[in-house]
Design an enzyme around this catalytic site. Structure first.
Site, PDB file in Angstrom:
ATOM      1  N   CYS A 272       1.650   5.882  -1.802  1.00 13.41           N
ATOM      2  CA  CYS A 272       1.867   4.722  -0.930  1.00 13.41           C
ATOM      3  C   CYS A 272       2.974   3.881  -1.554  1.00 13.41           C
ATOM      4  O   CYS A 272       2.846   3.420  -2.695  1.00 13.41           O
ATOM      5  CB  CYS A 272       0.592   3.898  -0.768  1.00 13.41           C
ATOM      6  SG  CYS A 272       0.904   2.308   0.038  1.00 13.41           S
TER       7      CYS A 272
ATOM      8  N   CYS B  75       1.846   0.371  -2.652  1.00 11.60           N
ATOM      9  CA  CYS B  75       0.982   0.428  -3.839  1.00 11.60           C
ATOM     10  C   CYS B  75       1.839   0.634  -5.090  1.00 11.60           C
ATOM     11  O   CYS B  75       1.574   0.038  -6.138  1.00 11.60           O
ATOM     12  CB  CYS B  75      -0.064   1.537  -3.714  1.00 11.60           C
ATOM     13  SG  CYS B  75      -1.486   1.106  -2.690  1.00 11.60           S
TER      14      CYS B  75
ATOM     15  N   GLY C  85       5.354  -0.094  15.854  1.00  9.62           N
ATOM     16  CA  GLY C  85       6.572   0.060  15.059  1.00  9.62           C
ATOM     17  C   GLY C  85       6.339   0.034  13.562  1.00  9.62           C
ATOM     18  O   GLY C  85       7.273  -0.178  12.782  1.00  9.62           O
TER      19      GLY C  85
ATOM     20  N   HIS D 246       1.029  -5.132   5.821  1.00 11.43           N
ATOM     21  CA  HIS D 246       1.947  -6.168   5.331  1.00 11.43           C
ATOM     22  C   HIS D 246       2.288  -7.124   6.449  1.00 11.43           C
ATOM     23  O   HIS D 246       2.332  -6.748   7.624  1.00 11.43           O
ATOM     24  CB  HIS D 246       3.219  -5.539   4.746  1.00 11.43           C
ATOM     25  CG  HIS D 246       3.903  -4.576   5.665  1.00 11.43           C
ATOM     26  ND1 HIS D 246       3.472  -3.274   5.813  1.00 11.43           N
ATOM     27  CD2 HIS D 246       4.940  -4.724   6.504  1.00 11.43           C
ATOM     28  CE1 HIS D 246       4.247  -2.658   6.699  1.00 11.43           C
ATOM     29  NE2 HIS D 246       5.144  -3.515   7.146  1.00 11.43           N
TER      30      HIS D 246
ATOM     31  N   HIS E  94       5.288  -9.686   7.662  1.00  8.91           N
ATOM     32  CA  HIS E  94       6.672 -10.118   7.497  1.00  8.91           C
ATOM     33  C   HIS E  94       6.711 -11.639   7.659  1.00  8.91           C
ATOM     34  O   HIS E  94       6.203 -12.165   8.663  1.00  8.91           O
ATOM     35  CB  HIS E  94       7.564  -9.512   8.585  1.00  8.91           C
ATOM     36  CG  HIS E  94       7.614  -8.015   8.606  1.00  8.91           C
ATOM     37  ND1 HIS E  94       8.673  -7.293   8.111  1.00  8.91           N
ATOM     38  CD2 HIS E  94       6.729  -7.098   9.080  1.00  8.91           C
ATOM     39  CE1 HIS E  94       8.455  -5.995   8.298  1.00  8.91           C
ATOM     40  NE2 HIS E  94       7.278  -5.849   8.882  1.00  8.91           N
TER      41      HIS E  94
HETATM   42  P1  5GP Z   1       7.153  -2.094   9.059  1.00  7.28           P
HETATM   43  O1  5GP Z   1       8.235  -1.466   9.881  1.00  7.28           O
HETATM   44  O2  5GP Z   1       6.164  -1.075   8.560  1.00  7.28           O
HETATM   45  O3  5GP Z   1       6.506  -3.270   9.716  1.00  7.28           O
HETATM   46  O4  5GP Z   1       7.895  -2.741   7.810  1.00  7.28           O
HETATM   47  C1  5GP Z   1       8.246  -2.039   6.669  1.00  7.28           C
HETATM   48  C2  5GP Z   1       9.271  -2.895   5.970  1.00  7.28           C
HETATM   49  O5  5GP Z   1       9.383  -2.434   4.642  1.00  7.28           O
HETATM   50  C3  5GP Z   1      10.667  -2.801   6.592  1.00  7.28           C
HETATM   51  O6  5GP Z   1      11.094  -4.104   6.986  1.00  7.28           O
HETATM   52  C4  5GP Z   1      11.524  -2.215   5.480  1.00  7.28           C
HETATM   53  O7  5GP Z   1      12.814  -2.786   5.428  1.00  7.28           O
HETATM   54  C5  5GP Z   1      10.718  -2.545   4.233  1.00  7.28           C
HETATM   55  N1  5GP Z   1      10.888  -1.575   3.152  1.00  7.28           N
HETATM   56  C6  5GP Z   1      10.861  -0.223   3.252  1.00  7.28           C
HETATM   57  N2  5GP Z   1      11.019   0.332   2.031  1.00  7.28           N
HETATM   58  C7  5GP Z   1      11.158  -0.711   1.151  1.00  7.28           C
HETATM   59  C8  5GP Z   1      11.348  -0.762  -0.271  1.00  7.28           C
HETATM   60  O8  5GP Z   1      11.427   0.247  -0.974  1.00  7.28           O
HETATM   61  N3  5GP Z   1      11.440  -1.997  -0.827  1.00  7.28           N
HETATM   62  C9  5GP Z   1      11.364  -3.145  -0.072  1.00  7.28           C
HETATM   63  N4  5GP Z   1      11.484  -4.316  -0.726  1.00  7.28           N
HETATM   64  N5  5GP Z   1      11.164  -3.119   1.266  1.00  7.28           N
HETATM   65  C10 5GP Z   1      11.066  -1.918   1.869  1.00  7.28           C
HETATM   66 ZN    ZN Z   2      -0.915   1.125  -0.481  1.00  7.92          ZN
END
Ligand code: 5GP
Ligand code: ZN
Length: 112
Positions: A4, A7, A92, A99, A101
């Protein structure tokens, strides 16, 4: 949780820019920011998505929302901000560690 991404970030195995940390929560800057301030706030325990929130783990979610105003204040978001959670494929979600945002630093558009 093995394999993960978040994680591994929480464990320090993958570098991140930390914004806030306590016993239950870790917050760090999104690698691909969609606004001047774009912070990801995650529970330290692995919860895959909002669908997996239940009575045994919801205290950490409440705690996250106690932490939000502190991070927002520290980031200078005095004029408001947006909290976004993406759940599942239609929502999405791309990283399956729950998490939130935290977005701000400009007047945000109607779309995320
Ligand atoms: P989701 O699309 O699942 O709501 O958001 C995942 C978020 O994680 C995205 O905004 C993406 O830019 C961010 N993200 C993906 N990989 C990494 C990483 O390795 N480091 C950081 N700091 N953010 C990441
Ligand atoms: Zn996790």
């Amino acid at each position: 949780m093995e394999n993960c991404l978040f994680c591994k970030i929480i464990a320090g195995e993958i570098p991140s820019t930390k914004v806030y940390e306590d016993e239950y929560v870790y917050a760090f800057r999104d690698i691909n920011p969609q606004a001047p301030v774009h912070v990801l706030i995650v529970p330290k325990i692995h919860i895959s998505c909002a669908d997996d929130i239940n009575e045994t783990n919801s205290a950490v979610i409440a705690h996250i929302f106690e932490v939000v105003p502190k991070i927002a204040a520290a980031e200078g978001l005095t004029n408001g901000y947006r909290i976004v959670n993406c759940c599942g494929e239609d929502g999405g979600q791309t990283v399956y560690h729950l998490h939130f945002h935290l977005l701000g630093g400009k007047k945000l558009g109607e779309n995320f």
